[in-house]
Write an enzyme that holds these catalytic residues in place. Structure first.
Site, PDB file in Angstrom:
ATOM      1  N   LYS A 146      27.409  48.005  44.172  1.00 58.78           N
ATOM      2  CA  LYS A 146      27.360  46.813  45.023  1.00 58.78           C
ATOM      3  C   LYS A 146      28.518  46.774  46.009  1.00 58.78           C
ATOM      4  O   LYS A 146      28.328  46.426  47.187  1.00 58.78           O
ATOM      5  CB  LYS A 146      27.359  45.567  44.126  1.00 58.78           C
ATOM      6  N   ARG A 167      26.050  33.817  39.909  1.00 57.51           N
ATOM      7  CA  ARG A 167      25.923  34.638  38.710  1.00 57.51           C
ATOM      8  C   ARG A 167      25.193  33.923  37.577  1.00 57.51           C
ATOM      9  O   ARG A 167      24.844  34.544  36.588  1.00 57.51           O
ATOM     10  CB  ARG A 167      27.320  35.033  38.194  1.00 57.51           C
ATOM     11  N   ARG A 213      35.108  56.242  35.908  1.00 53.14           N
ATOM     12  CA  ARG A 213      35.944  55.706  36.985  1.00 53.14           C
ATOM     13  C   ARG A 213      37.424  55.917  36.691  1.00 53.14           C
ATOM     14  O   ARG A 213      37.879  55.803  35.547  1.00 53.14           O
ATOM     15  CB  ARG A 213      35.669  54.205  37.190  1.00 53.14           C
ATOM     16  N   ARG A 222      41.268  52.327  33.736  1.00 49.50           N
ATOM     17  CA  ARG A 222      41.523  50.929  33.421  1.00 49.50           C
ATOM     18  C   ARG A 222      41.086  50.615  31.996  1.00 49.50           C
ATOM     19  O   ARG A 222      40.132  51.219  31.480  1.00 49.50           O
ATOM     20  CB  ARG A 222      40.789  50.020  34.413  1.00 49.50           C
ATOM     21  N   ARG A 252      29.592  44.114  29.315  1.00 49.49           N
ATOM     22  CA  ARG A 252      29.490  43.480  30.640  1.00 49.49           C
ATOM     23  C   ARG A 252      28.064  43.559  31.184  1.00 49.49           C
ATOM     24  O   ARG A 252      27.560  42.618  31.789  1.00 49.49           O
ATOM     25  CB  ARG A 252      30.477  44.120  31.616  1.00 49.49           C
TER      26      ARG A 252
END
Length: 583
Positions: free
Chosen positions: A93, A169, A204, A233, A244
């Site tokens: 996104k 959301r 990532r 992270r 998530r």
């Protein structure tokens, strides 16, 4: 902008909002009245001689109704795009948002960016949000919604259009946007399989020096030096990624249902250029469709809106019906009609169902006045006052306080000099009036408005008189006088008004839910019968079943719903038609 007032009592309109009028306003519901009064800006009407006290009272009333009257975004330019993009974490996104902004120049609105900006600037909203974030809690919906609505009111969003990134959301956020009249032209939904989303998250890596995000497989670092300093992270683990994604999936279905008619699903499991090609195709089509509708002006009818039992209606839905009714009135006046009747009876414009809906009827009244004033006409806007005298004085409950609300409304700077408020009666018609508009004239028990209305119509002739949502049937008095004396003459007079606009929802007899369909007519077009069709839970559409040259009967509507030709269209005409009805 206050208007001048021309009536037999000759009270300046700028001397408008007294303590008595505040009580009247309360009887009509402060929240709805204020929404009508503040739609086009802040009002500036206070009674001379006690200005300070009345300004304080007006501010207090606005505060008391603030939950229903938060500021709405300014009117946007017709050609700009309004886009919402949604996708699970790692759906790509962010990348697509960058491409959209680069190509279309939209104002990019991300709730994360908004929160960081508010916190950095030390605003009240920022301080509240920081308290929740420091405590490790989610920022409440209402706080985020207020930030987004405030951002959407900025001038750049009106001129450039906007891209809402990952918002709304939740169903509550989607509902809040709709109630504020914030409706996208396109709702983009990036679809990526869960397994791919997890792979993208786990792979990532973050460069702590540049804050650039890399991916070990799809976007590796350009050098060994960069690769050596990359970190993962703490929340980019498989377990947290799945959590998530699951949270996202729990909410996205409800949000998608809110925007089903604007939905464009995009396969996000491809290269970014292929994904963006599909997005470009969808946005270009939306822009073309919007430009075509704008070129057709406010007269473009795009079919029945859905979810009309959800109240309050959004600003977009209300304005859609306002434009339709105004176009009908203009067509009728330009065709030389002198006695015009408009009936717009969607739930929020029908005080017969709920007296508090008089506020939205006031909005439509103002839109009609604006429509003719912008054409250079001098418009007399009228609402009936108290009828009878002494202990017999009174007026319909639906109209209580409406005159003072009209006086308190903001009529803008552009055409206010062409709009004058009045009551119902021959003395109210001035030689310079071009059009007379009367809101919801109706009889009250023991009092008949028709004598004053007829005198006013005759005094205005040949100038057009428009009555909006009238209720002119006889109501019985204690002595039965209204039922008998002069009834035939009154009925004959009311029938001289030609119905030039009709919007009525159709229900089973004696009910107001569910909506079965709708009946619409806009002069000079035929009557249209629409049937509501449920597609899936929370998703519906309206199908046009029949068009008739005259007002359809219940039997005609039943035939149309059953897929048959309405019987009024199949009966023979002339002597054979008469004989068929006899036998």
């Amino acid at each position: 902008m206050a208007l001048s007032l021309q009536t037999s009592s000759a009270v300046p309109l700028r001397a408008a909002f007294s303590q008595d009028s505040a009580r009247d306003a309360t009887s009509v519901s402060a929240a709805f009245a204020l929404r009508a009064a503040t739609t086009r800006g802040s009002q500036s009407c206070v009674r001379a001689g006690n200005a300070t006290a009345q300004r304080q009272q007006w501010r207090s009333l606005k505060v008391a109704a603030s939950s229903a009257t938060t500021a709405e975004p300014a009117v946007e330019e017709a050609s700009v795009l309004r886009v919402i993009i949604s996708g699970a974490p790692a759906s790509g996104k962010g990348t697509q948002c960058e491409e959209i902004v680069k190509k279309y120049g939209l104002a990019h609105i991300s709730t994360g960016d908004l929160l960081r900006d508010e916190v950095a600037r030390g605003t009240e909203s920022g301080r509240q949000a920081k308290a929740f974030m420091d405590a490790g809690q989610l920022v409440p919906d209402q706080l985020v919604i207020d930030m987004v609505r405030a951002r959407l009111s900025h001038p750049d969003t009106q001129h450039k259009g906007w891209l809402l990134d990952g918002f709304p959301r939740s169903p509550a956020q989607a509902q809040a946007l709709e109630e504020a009249g914030v409706v996208p032209d396109v709702f983009l939904l990036l679809q990526v399989p869960d397994s791919i989303l997890v792979d993208r998250v786990v792979g990532r890596r973050l460069d702590p020096e540049t804050n650039r995000i890399y991916h070990l497989t799809f976007s590796p670092p350009e050098s060994q030096e960069v690769s050596a300093r990359l970190i993962q992270r703490s929340d980019d683990t498989e377990e947290k990624a799945l959590a998530r994604v699951e949270v996202y999936k729990q909410h996205v279905t409800h949000v998608v249902n809110a925007y089903r008619e604007k939905l464009v699903e995009v396969d996000g499991n491809r290269g970014k250029h292929e994904v963006f090609a599909d997005i470009t195709s969808a946005l270009d089509k939306a822009k073309t469709d919007k430009a075509a509708a704008a070129g057709a002006g406010s007269e473009a009818w795009r079919g029945m809106p859905t979810r009309l039992n959800d109240i309050p209606h959004s600003r977009e839905i209300r304005q859609y019906f306002y434009d339709d009714a105004c176009a009908a009135a203009v067509s009728a006046v330009e065709a030389g009609k002198q006695r015009i009747k408009l009936e717009c009876l969607i739930p929020e414009l029908n005080p017969q169902m709920d007296v508090y809906r008089i506020g939205t009827l006031l909005e439509l009244m103002r839109e009609l006045a604006f429509t003719f004033a912008r054409k250079g006409k001098r418009v007399k806007v009228c609402v009936q006052g108290s009828m009878g005298s002494g202990i017999f004085a009174g007026m319909p409950l639906q109209l209580a306080g409406t005159r003072r609300l009209l006086e308190a409304m903001d009529w803008g700077e552009e055409v206010s000099h062409r709009i004058v408020l009045g009551s119902v009666g021959a003395a109210e018609v001035a030689p310079e009036d071009d059009v007379v508009i009367i809101m919801a004239p109706q009889n009250a028990v023991g009092n008949c408005i028709l004598d004053d209305l007829q005198a006013m119509v005759e005094a205005a002739a040949p100038r057009p008189v428009i009555i909006l949502n009238p209720r002119l049937k006889d109501l019985p008095s204690a002595a039965g006088v209204m039922q008998v004396s002069g009834r035939a003459e009154r009925v004959a007079f009311t029938e001289t008004f030609e119905l030039c606009y009709l919007m009525r929802l159709l229900y089973l007899s004696g009910t107001q839910y569910p909506i079965l369909g709708a009946l619409r007519m806009r002069y000079p077009d035929p009557y249209e019968i629409y049937k509501r069709v449920d597609i899936s839970f929370g998703v519906e559409r309206y199908d046009l079943m029949a068009s008739l040259p005259s007002l359809p009967s219940s039997a005609d509507i039943s035939d149309a719903f059953a897929g048959k030709t309405p019987r009024s269209q199949t009966q023979p005409e002339g002597i054979w038609g008469w004989l068929s009805k006899v036998f």
